[in-house]
Design a protein around this motif. Structure first.
Motif, PDB file in Angstrom:
ATOM      1  N   PHE A 167     -58.573   2.591 -36.805  1.00  0.00           N
ATOM      2  CA  PHE A 167     -59.096   1.225 -36.784  1.00  0.00           C
ATOM      3  C   PHE A 167     -60.462   1.215 -36.111  1.00  0.00           C
ATOM      4  N   MET A 168     -61.525   0.800 -36.844  1.00  0.00           N
ATOM      5  CA  MET A 168     -62.892   0.774 -36.328  1.00  0.00           C
ATOM      6  C   MET A 168     -63.595  -0.486 -36.811  1.00  0.00           C
ATOM      7  N   VAL A 169     -64.539  -0.964 -35.959  1.00  0.00           N
ATOM      8  CA  VAL A 169     -65.329  -2.153 -36.295  1.00  0.00           C
ATOM      9  C   VAL A 169     -66.783  -1.839 -35.980  1.00  0.00           C
ATOM     10  N   SER A 170     -67.682  -2.158 -36.897  1.00  0.00           N
ATOM     11  CA  SER A 170     -69.123  -1.982 -36.671  1.00  0.00           C
ATOM     12  C   SER A 170     -69.856  -3.153 -37.288  1.00  0.00           C
TER      13      SER A 170
ATOM     14  N   LEU B 256     -68.187  -4.540 -40.612  1.00  0.00           N
ATOM     15  CA  LEU B 256     -67.417  -3.581 -41.403  1.00  0.00           C
ATOM     16  C   LEU B 256     -66.179  -3.169 -40.620  1.00  0.00           C
ATOM     17  N   VAL B 257     -65.005  -3.378 -41.253  1.00  0.00           N
ATOM     18  CA  VAL B 257     -63.722  -3.077 -40.625  1.00  0.00           C
ATOM     19  C   VAL B 257     -63.073  -1.940 -41.395  1.00  0.00           C
ATOM     20  N   LYS B 258     -62.679  -0.923 -40.724  1.00  0.00           N
ATOM     21  CA  LYS B 258     -61.974   0.197 -41.328  1.00  0.00           C
ATOM     22  C   LYS B 258     -60.642   0.362 -40.633  1.00  0.00           C
ATOM     23  N   PRO B 259     -59.582   0.796 -41.358  1.00  0.00           N
ATOM     24  CA  PRO B 259     -59.576   1.141 -42.794  1.00  0.00           C
ATOM     25  C   PRO B 259     -59.532  -0.104 -43.681  1.00  0.00           C
ATOM     26  N   ARG B 260     -59.311   0.120 -44.975  1.00  0.00           N
ATOM     27  CA  ARG B 260     -59.322  -0.991 -45.917  1.00  0.00           C
ATOM     28  C   ARG B 260     -58.172  -1.952 -45.637  1.00  0.00           C
ATOM     29  N   HIS B 261     -58.332  -3.130 -46.180  1.00  0.00           N
ATOM     30  CA  HIS B 261     -57.380  -4.202 -45.892  1.00  0.00           C
ATOM     31  C   HIS B 261     -56.006  -3.896 -46.482  1.00  0.00           C
ATOM     32  N   ASN B 262     -54.995  -4.180 -45.687  1.00  0.00           N
ATOM     33  CA  ASN B 262     -53.613  -4.078 -46.133  1.00  0.00           C
ATOM     34  C   ASN B 262     -52.943  -5.411 -45.855  1.00  0.00           C
ATOM     35  N   PRO B 263     -52.398  -6.067 -46.895  1.00  0.00           N
ATOM     36  CA  PRO B 263     -51.792  -7.377 -46.655  1.00  0.00           C
ATOM     37  C   PRO B 263     -50.676  -7.349 -45.622  1.00  0.00           C
ATOM     38  N   ARG B 264     -50.027  -6.196 -45.482  1.00  0.00           N
ATOM     39  CA  ARG B 264     -48.939  -6.122 -44.521  1.00  0.00           C
ATOM     40  C   ARG B 264     -49.465  -5.863 -43.121  1.00  0.00           C
ATOM     41  N   VAL B 265     -50.697  -5.306 -43.031  1.00  0.00           N
ATOM     42  CA  VAL B 265     -51.319  -5.071 -41.728  1.00  0.00           C
ATOM     43  C   VAL B 265     -52.691  -5.737 -41.775  1.00  0.00           C
ATOM     44  N   PRO B 266     -52.756  -7.062 -41.737  1.00  0.00           N
ATOM     45  CA  PRO B 266     -54.029  -7.750 -41.889  1.00  0.00           C
ATOM     46  C   PRO B 266     -54.855  -7.691 -40.605  1.00  0.00           C
ATOM     47  N   THR B 267     -56.089  -8.137 -40.753  1.00  0.00           N
ATOM     48  CA  THR B 267     -57.047  -8.139 -39.644  1.00  0.00           C
ATOM     49  C   THR B 267     -57.619  -9.531 -39.490  1.00  0.00           C
TER      50      THR B 267
ATOM     51  N   LYS C  59     -78.043 -12.754 -29.634  1.00  0.00           N
ATOM     52  CA  LYS C  59     -77.245 -11.558 -29.834  1.00  0.00           C
ATOM     53  C   LYS C  59     -75.946 -11.941 -30.532  1.00  0.00           C
ATOM     54  N   TYR C  60     -75.545 -11.067 -31.481  1.00  0.00           N
ATOM     55  CA  TYR C  60     -74.344 -11.291 -32.265  1.00  0.00           C
ATOM     56  C   TYR C  60     -73.447 -10.063 -32.134  1.00  0.00           C
ATOM     57  N   GLN C  61     -72.159 -10.317 -32.225  1.00  0.00           N
ATOM     58  CA  GLN C  61     -71.176  -9.232 -32.303  1.00  0.00           C
ATOM     59  C   GLN C  61     -69.924  -9.770 -32.973  1.00  0.00           C
ATOM     60  N   CYS C  62     -69.133  -8.835 -33.513  1.00  0.00           N
ATOM     61  CA  CYS C  62     -67.872  -9.243 -34.143  1.00  0.00           C
ATOM     62  C   CYS C  62     -66.723  -8.494 -33.482  1.00  0.00           C
ATOM     63  N   THR C  63     -65.598  -9.172 -33.401  1.00  0.00           N
ATOM     64  CA  THR C  63     -64.376  -8.584 -32.851  1.00  0.00           C
ATOM     65  C   THR C  63     -63.288  -8.660 -33.900  1.00  0.00           C
ATOM     66  N   ALA C  64     -62.437  -7.652 -33.945  1.00  0.00           N
ATOM     67  CA  ALA C  64     -61.362  -7.582 -34.932  1.00  0.00           C
ATOM     68  C   ALA C  64     -60.055  -7.282 -34.236  1.00  0.00           C
ATOM     69  N   ILE C  65     -59.019  -7.956 -34.677  1.00  0.00           N
ATOM     70  CA  ILE C  65     -57.669  -7.758 -34.136  1.00  0.00           C
ATOM     71  C   ILE C  65     -56.780  -7.339 -35.293  1.00  0.00           C
ATOM     72  N   LEU C  66     -56.039  -6.250 -35.113  1.00  0.00           N
ATOM     73  CA  LEU C  66     -55.135  -5.726 -36.132  1.00  0.00           C
ATOM     74  C   LEU C  66     -53.727  -6.252 -35.866  1.00  0.00           C
ATOM     75  N   TRP C  67     -53.110  -6.819 -36.900  1.00  0.00           N
ATOM     76  CA  TRP C  67     -51.775  -7.410 -36.794  1.00  0.00           C
ATOM     77  C   TRP C  67     -50.827  -6.677 -37.734  1.00  0.00           C
ATOM     78  N   ARG C  68     -49.592  -6.621 -37.336  1.00  0.00           N
ATOM     79  CA  ARG C  68     -48.550  -6.070 -38.195  1.00  0.00           C
ATOM     80  C   ARG C  68     -47.526  -7.152 -38.464  1.00  0.00           C
TER      81      ARG C  68
END
Length: 1055
Positions: A548-551, A570-581, A652-661
């Protein structure tokens, strides 16, 4: 009719002597050109025993009185030249039917044959009694009958159907009928007459030839009129006797005056060659199958094919026989009759007997068993009706077909495939189990064990023979939420799908397939297991947290006001509906310090929730209207777009991503949290593109003209740019200080500079905006003090995206040097010199003509001067050559007489001798009445040109003198006329007082005359002459002193 009437008259008179009567065929006869024409002629009433001759002649419609001889039975050279050749060639001839009857034949009638035909019989009785000729009318019309049918060669089989079409048409004004028929000519005997098939007569009656009457009555022979010109022949059930040449024949009929019908034209169509192949009543049988060796449970298909001619028209029964026992019988009606041993099998759907086509019959057995091994036979029976009406049966059987059914042996093999041996957490695990060489139902069991196979084997699910799925105890709850799906894709393909893969799903997966066969001999289904095979695959589940990476990135870290910029997360890896971001964009304004509580920390802009919805934060960019967000279909790229960026968007801008199961019970678990790198965005003012045309020029104007100076903007930074324009002037006196004349704000407001107030320009200066890029400064009624150097200063203003206006740049135009000057003096007066001599007391007219002037608005002051010799007692002024110059008359530019220092010596007012006229703006004249010798001298006019400056002040621009007019006055000698007119009392005494006195005397005379006439009436009558009567004389006089009164007596004044 005339002949009959004459016979009747003779009979009434009692005449018994026979008389000759000639009769011909009644007309008019209408025939077609080229047809064979016959006209009969009979004679009666002649002496018996004598052979009669017939002479034929005709009369053309154009010359009804001129006879044209055609042919005669008595004379061989009877015909005229026009018919001689046709008579000699036997185209025209006379056929004698008896001694008193003959027929005229014209084998090919021509259009010129139209006319009146006469039959004449020479006298054979020695005396003339009766009628020896008769006439009839022949009309020849064009042959318009057309019969067409395409020539062709057809091959048919006995029993087939034949259809032929024929087109028949005619174009005639006559009332004719058509008969259309079809004929058959034998190909072997060309000389034999054709056989009539069917004919539609002229009376629209359908008839057929003798051999075809029965077939037409049976409906096998038809002739249909399908349209106004089309006729169709139909022959069903062709027979060999129908072979030959078929053609269509049409006849055009017309009814003659005697009521008989005549066939004018007969035509045939092209012929159709018809060949008929006789049918062979024999037939053959063939039984076919794909193979003869089968495994138990496979289907068997046997086809019995009848090879014969015209099978659909024949009646066949087919019987299927197995090992001398009847399986089924299919009769001509195609309804099968099953053998007693096969009724239950057919009812169970394991047997099919049917007629696939007129000559193909099918026997299909499902689920063969070893007892179906044996010989199969197809027996065919044809039933045929004899001419006597009896039925005979002919039967044939096919060869034996040996079928072998071997017992079932399991040869199945199992292969297991997987979508990927390494799947990402939350993805789907897809396993496909393929069973090969399976000929009977299968059942499958799915199992799982760990990779080392050390733990217990867990059953995931099983699929029985009927496709029923049963899940294992450990997976039943998970499958209830749809996380596990087991399918039978095909009879030999099974699939296992595990959705939302978990790390604990990693391990070995096994598919075990079992083959079953049903024993159909039993009344109850009895399944037997005949084989079992299995296959396994290892699956690795990779956790998403590890990759899981965010840039964050941006292509435009620095933009200008009003531009757009995009930020990509850009969020890696690719989107999975069962493990959304869930992804959140955050922002810190530029210039914020960490110790600033309000601005020193990042605030949420927008969040892409795990459900795919948008949630806006407390910080809004561009008032929330210029910010857009989107994401890719794979949910790996999250874009933040800002349009028309302003100062507020810098930071200044930044993005944050949270991985859910997502758990199988629809609950959510937070797996990981990542924050991207910082992105700094600078928003700068745009680079100015303002350019003002810098053309230096010099302009010269006359006073009171309109001065116009343009300020043109060549380019600007944006179409939305607004401009403030400042007009400056640098005085012509050499001062380096530029004075502000006028300022036009971007909003259009005007503001005058101190120079405009100082020079009193507010009323004369005018600023305009001719177009968005063109401004103009106008000075009305320019003065010489307006001379100087002018230029404009342009300020470009832009609105930032937040609505605040800022000045971007300034630029000046080129310099326009303006010179305002007074008009050039162009005053010119007529300088022509002349001499004038007038008598004393007459008028002197002096002219003053202005040939040119400096301005159309010029006004003039005009002075007349006279120069006299020394010794004149008048106020003088120094002149040229030592003469005295006196002012005679003057009028100023303000139309005031006596303008300036000119004081005319004469009295002014009504008694003035001067008469001034201005006929046009540039023509002046002065008339001096009552010329005196003292008026002699050298006269000229002095003209001054005055102009009104822009401040409404008059100034003298130029002066000019006219040429000299030398005036001479002749003194007048004294006369009676002058003496009388010189004294007023004498003038009235001589010309006015005598008239009233003379009038009183005349009235007195009339009164005395009237009284004397009354007293002397008798004397007048006695003398016979009128008395003298004097009328009042006609008196004409002039009230002026120039013409004395005239007294005259006109004729008729004295009676």
């Amino acid at each position: 009719m005339a002949t009959g009437a004459l016979l009747l008259a003779f009979a009434l008179l009692g005449v018994a002597v026979a008389q000759r009567v000639v009769t011909v065929q009644n007309g008019p006869l209408v025939r077609t050109e080229g047809s064979h024409v016959t006209i009969w002629c009979n004679v009666t009433g002649y002496k018996d025993g004598l052979k009669q001759d017939f002479d034929w002649s005709m009369y053309l419609p154009t010359a009804p009185g001129r006879e044209i001889r055609i042919v005669s039975t008595a004379q061989s050279d009877y015909a005229y030249a026009v018919y001689a050749q046709r008579v000699n060639s036997k185209e025209i001839f006379v056929e004698r039917l008896s001694d008193d009857s003959a027929v005229l034949h014209i084998t090919r009638v021509q259009a010129r044959d139209q006319g009146v035909f006469e039959c004449y019989t020479p006298n054979t009785d020695g005396q003339y009694l009766g009628f020896y000729s008769a006439r009839t009318n022949l009309t020849v019309i064009p042959d318009s009958l057309m019969v067409t049918a395409p020539p062709q060669t057809l091959s048919k089989v006995e029993g087939d159907t034949l259809q032929l079409n024929c087109e028949v048409s005619r174009t005639t004004m006559q009332h004719t009928h058509l008969s259309v028929g079809w004929y058959l000519r034998s190909p072997e005997d060309a000389a034999a007459p054709p056989q009539e098939l069917v004919t539609l007569s002229r009376d629209f009656v359908l008839r057929s030839g003798g051999p075809y009457r029965q077939r037409m009555a049976a409906g096998d022979l038809r002739l249909d009129k399908t349209s106004a010109t089309s006729y169709r022949l139909t022959i069903h059930k062709l027979q060999p006797v129908d072979q030959g040449l078929l053609y269509c024949q049409a006849v055009e009929w017309i009814q003659d005056p005697d009521g008989s019908w005549f066939a004018m034209t007969r035509k045939q169509s092209e012929k159709t060659q018809l060949r008929i192949q006789p049918t062979d009543r024999d037939f053959s049988i063939q039984v076919s199958t794909e193979r003869r060796s089968f495994m138990a449970g496979e289907p068997l298909e046997l086809r019995c094919t009848i090879e014969a001619q015209n099978v659909p028209e024949r009646f066949f029964s087919v019987s299927w026989v197995f090992s001398s026992s009847s399986v089924a019988v299919v009769g001509p009606s195609a309804v099968p009759v099953l053998g007693s041993e096969y009724v239950a099998r057919e009812a169970a759907g394991l047997m099919t007997v049917r007629k696939e086509s007129p000559n193909v019959y099918l026997l299909k057995l499902q689920r063969l068993s070893p007892k179906d091994t044996g010989k199969y036979i197809c027996r065919v029976t044809e039933r045929e009706k004899t001419p006597t009406g009896d039925f005979i049966d002919r039967s044939k059987r096919s060869r034996n077909v040996q079928i072998t059914v071997q017992p079932l042996k399991s040869n199945i093999t199992v292969s297991l495939s997987i979508n990927s041996s390494e799947v990402l957490e939350g993805d789907r695990i897809q396993l496909t189990c393929s069973v090969h060489s399976a000929t009977s139902p299968l059942s499958v069991v799915w199992q799982w064990t760990d990779k080392q196979s050390a733990g217990p084997i867990q059953e995931i699910a099983s699929v029985d023979r009927d496709g029923t799925v049963v899940h294992g105890a450990n997976y039943r709850e998970r499958s209830g939420y749809g996380e596990i799906r087991v399918e039978r894709v095909r009879a030999d393909v099974f699939s296992l799908s595990l959705y939302n893969a978990l790390p604990e799903d990693e391990g070995q997966y096994r598919c075990t397939a079992t083959q079953w066969v049903e024993n159909i001999t039993e009344t109850e289904p009895n399944w037997q297991k005949i084989g079992e095979q299995s296959a396994s695959k290892a699956v690795t589940v990779k956790t998403v947290e590890s990759s899981f990476m965010v840039s964050a990135s941006s292509r435009t870290p620095s933009v200008s006001f009003g531009d757009s910029f995009d930020l990509l997360c850009l969020v890696k890896p690719r989107h999975n509906p069962r493990v959304p971001t869930s992804v959140t964009w955050r922002f810190m304004p530029a210039g914020a310090r960490a110790d600033d509580e309000d601005q020193g920390e990042f605030k949420d802009l927008v969040t892409f929730t795990r459900e795919g919805t948008l949630q806006w934060g407390e910080q809004l960019l561009g008032l929330g209207t210029r910010t857009t967000v989107d994401r890719s279909h794979s949910n790996t790229n999250f874009r933040l777009s800002v349009t028309r960026a302003g100062r507020r968007e810098a930071g200044k801008y930044q993005c944050t991503a949270i991985l859910w199961r997502r758990n199988y019970d629809n609950s959510w678990s937070r797996v990981a949290n990542r924050t991207s790198n910082l992105l700094g965005i600078s928003v700068l003012q745009p680079e100015s593109k303002l350019k003002v045309l810098k053309n230096n020029q010099s302009l010269a104007y006359q006073e009171d003209s309109r001065v116009r100076i343009n300020c043109s903007i060549a380019s600007q930074t944006s179409q939305d740019s607004q401009h403030a324009v400042l007009w400056y002037i640098r005085r012509a006196s050499g001062s380096d200080t530029d004075e502000l004349l006028l300022r036009i704000e971007r909003t259009g407001a005007f503001e005058y500079g101190a120079y405009a107030d100082e020079e009193r320009l507010r009323r004369r200066v005018q600023a305009e905006r001719l177009s968005p890029r063109l401004y103009a400064l106008t000075l009305n009624r320019a003065e010489s003090s307006d001379s100087g150097t002018y230029y404009c200063l342009v300020e470009e203003w832009l609105s930032d995206p937040d609505g605040a206006w800022y000045r971007l740049s300034r630029d000046t135009s080129g310099y326009t040097k303006v010179l305002v000057k007074q008009p050039e003096p162009q005053l010119r007066v007529d300088e022509l010199e002349n001499n004038v001599t007038v008598e004393e007391s007459s008028s002197i007219k002096l002219g003053c003509n202005i040939f040119s002037q400096s301005s159309p608005d010029s006004r003039f002051s005009v002075f007349w001067y006279v120069e006299r010799s020394d010794g004149e007692d008048v106020e003088d002024q120094p002149g040229e050559d030592g003469d005295k110059r006196d002012c005679v008359f003057s009028i100023g530019h303000d139309a005031i007489f006596g303008n300036g220092n000119c004081s005319p010596p004469d009295d002014t007012g009504p008694n003035s001798r001067f008469q001034f006229e201005r006929t046009t703006s540039d023509q002046y004249s002065l008339t001096i009445h009552g010329a005196r010798p003292a008026d002699a001298g050298r006269y000229y006019c002095h003209v001054e040109e005055w102009l009104l400056n822009p401040r409404n002040e008059w100034y003298r621009l130029a002066t000019n003198d006219s040429g000299v007019t030398i005036v001479n006055v002749l003194q007048q000698v004294s006369t009676i006329h002058s003496v009388v007119c010189s004294t007023e009392s004498l003038f009235y005494f001589i010309f006015f007082y005598p008239f009233p006195i003379f009038g009183i005397l005349l009235i007195a005379l009339l009164v005395v005359r009237y009284k004397g006439r009354n007293n002397n009436k008798s004397q007048e009558g006695k003398n016979g002459a009128p008395l003298l009567w004097i009328k009042e004389p006609h008196l004409s006089y002039s009230p002026t002193c120039l013409d004395p009164p005239a007294l005259s007596l006109h004729p008729g004044s004295v009676d």
